[in-house]
Design an enzyme around this catalytic site. Sequence first.
Site, mmCIF file in Angstrom:
data_model
loop_
_atom_site.group_PDB
_atom_site.id
_atom_site.type_symbol
_atom_site.label_atom_id
_atom_site.label_comp_id
_atom_site.label_asym_id
_atom_site.label_seq_id
_atom_site.Cartn_x
_atom_site.Cartn_y
_atom_site.Cartn_z
ATOM 1 C CG HIS A 129 25.662 12.499 -37.547
ATOM 2 N ND1 HIS A 129 25.432 13.771 -36.723
ATOM 3 C CD2 HIS A 129 24.471 13.270 -38.543
ATOM 4 C CE1 HIS A 129 24.973 14.606 -36.128
ATOM 5 N NE2 HIS A 129 24.242 14.348 -37.496
ATOM 6 C CE LYS A 178 20.732 25.654 -37.038
ATOM 7 N NZ LYS A 178 20.258 24.354 -37.234
ATOM 8 N NE ARG A 208 16.919 12.220 -37.317
ATOM 9 C CZ ARG A 208 17.809 13.248 -36.941
ATOM 10 N NH1 ARG A 208 18.309 13.721 -35.639
ATOM 11 N NH2 ARG A 208 17.600 14.937 -37.830
ATOM 12 C CB SER A 227 24.076 17.402 -32.821
ATOM 13 O OG SER A 227 24.000 16.440 -34.183
HETATM 14 P P1 ADP Z 1 20.813 16.957 -36.382
HETATM 15 O O1 ADP Z 1 19.593 17.054 -37.673
HETATM 16 O O2 ADP Z 1 20.787 16.283 -35.203
HETATM 17 O O3 ADP Z 1 21.037 18.807 -35.897
HETATM 18 P P2 ADP Z 1 22.393 17.428 -38.458
HETATM 19 O O4 ADP Z 1 22.156 18.955 -39.056
HETATM 20 O O5 ADP Z 1 23.509 17.046 -38.235
HETATM 21 O O6 ADP Z 1 21.717 16.590 -37.659
HETATM 22 O O7 ADP Z 1 22.332 16.411 -39.671
HETATM 23 C C1 ADP Z 1 22.641 16.115 -41.222
HETATM 24 C C2 ADP Z 1 21.934 14.693 -41.362
HETATM 25 O O8 ADP Z 1 21.878 13.514 -41.158
HETATM 26 C C3 ADP Z 1 20.688 14.668 -41.539
HETATM 27 O O9 ADP Z 1 19.712 14.174 -42.771
HETATM 28 C C4 ADP Z 1 20.419 14.494 -40.571
HETATM 29 O O10 ADP Z 1 18.503 13.577 -41.203
HETATM 30 C C5 ADP Z 1 20.786 12.916 -41.052
HETATM 31 N N1 ADP Z 1 21.093 12.769 -38.880
HETATM 32 C C6 ADP Z 1 21.126 12.798 -38.320
HETATM 33 N N2 ADP Z 1 20.884 12.398 -36.864
HETATM 34 C C7 ADP Z 1 21.052 10.799 -37.631
HETATM 35 C C8 ADP Z 1 21.023 10.100 -36.924
HETATM 36 N N3 ADP Z 1 20.576 9.712 -35.987
HETATM 37 N N4 ADP Z 1 20.464 8.999 -38.074
HETATM 38 C C9 ADP Z 1 20.746 8.752 -39.566
HETATM 39 N N5 ADP Z 1 20.541 9.863 -39.933
HETATM 40 C C10 ADP Z 1 21.013 11.028 -39.062
#
Ligand code: ADP
Length: 175
Positions: free
Chosen positions: A30, A54, A103, A141
């Site tokens: 992130h 959630k 990703r 995460s």
């Molecule tokens: P997760 O999918 O890890 O639970 P989030 O819901 O917080 O994470 O994701 C928010 C945004 O960040 C989404 O667009 C997701 O694709 C992107 N994201 C999550 N992890 C990464 C990463 N390791 N690298 C790049 N983008 C990411």
Amino acid sequence: MNRGLRISRGSHPPVTAIYPGSFDPLTNGHLDLIRRSSGMFDKLVVAVLNNESKQPLFSVAERQDMLRDAMSGMPNVEVGTFSGLLVHYAKERGARVILRGIRAISDYEFELQMTHMNRRLEPGIETVFLMANEAYSFVSSRLVKEVFRLGGDVTGLVPPQVEQRLRQRIRGEGL
Ligand code: ADP
């Protein structure tokens, strides 16, 4: 800041982008996306989704604190929170761009659906994607929490203060 990549230039009005997510917790994937995109927009709002259906590990306030800690050197990045429709929040904040990360192909289908739905709901808002840094393209995460719970080392995958909070929350250390 990489000024050469700035999307808002010249006589255009300033561009605000929203980067929404659960951030439960923030990972270096992130953070990498936040760093790279903060140079492209006039303002970036990192918005923590408050989804009551959630069961998150960290509260919205804790997730916002972790983000603020990690982004202290980025003056054009703000932390926010929203519940309900993202496009309503984006309009409220004056954002014309939604930022998301990809990703792998597995992210693509869901993101495609969301993009089309959001465009239908609010045609004036564009969704922009950045490809994950290859160093973090396997990091989520959910996986970080699972590995940590099972005693694995997540150093380098999350900021140090996030690791510290994981230790306190999951292993009860340093309380
Ligand atoms: P997760 O999918 O890890 O639970 P989030 O819901 O917080 O994470 O994701 C928010 C945004 O960040 C989404 O667009 C997701 O694709 C992107 N994201 C999550 N992890 C990464 C990463 N390791 N690298 C790049 N983008 C990411």
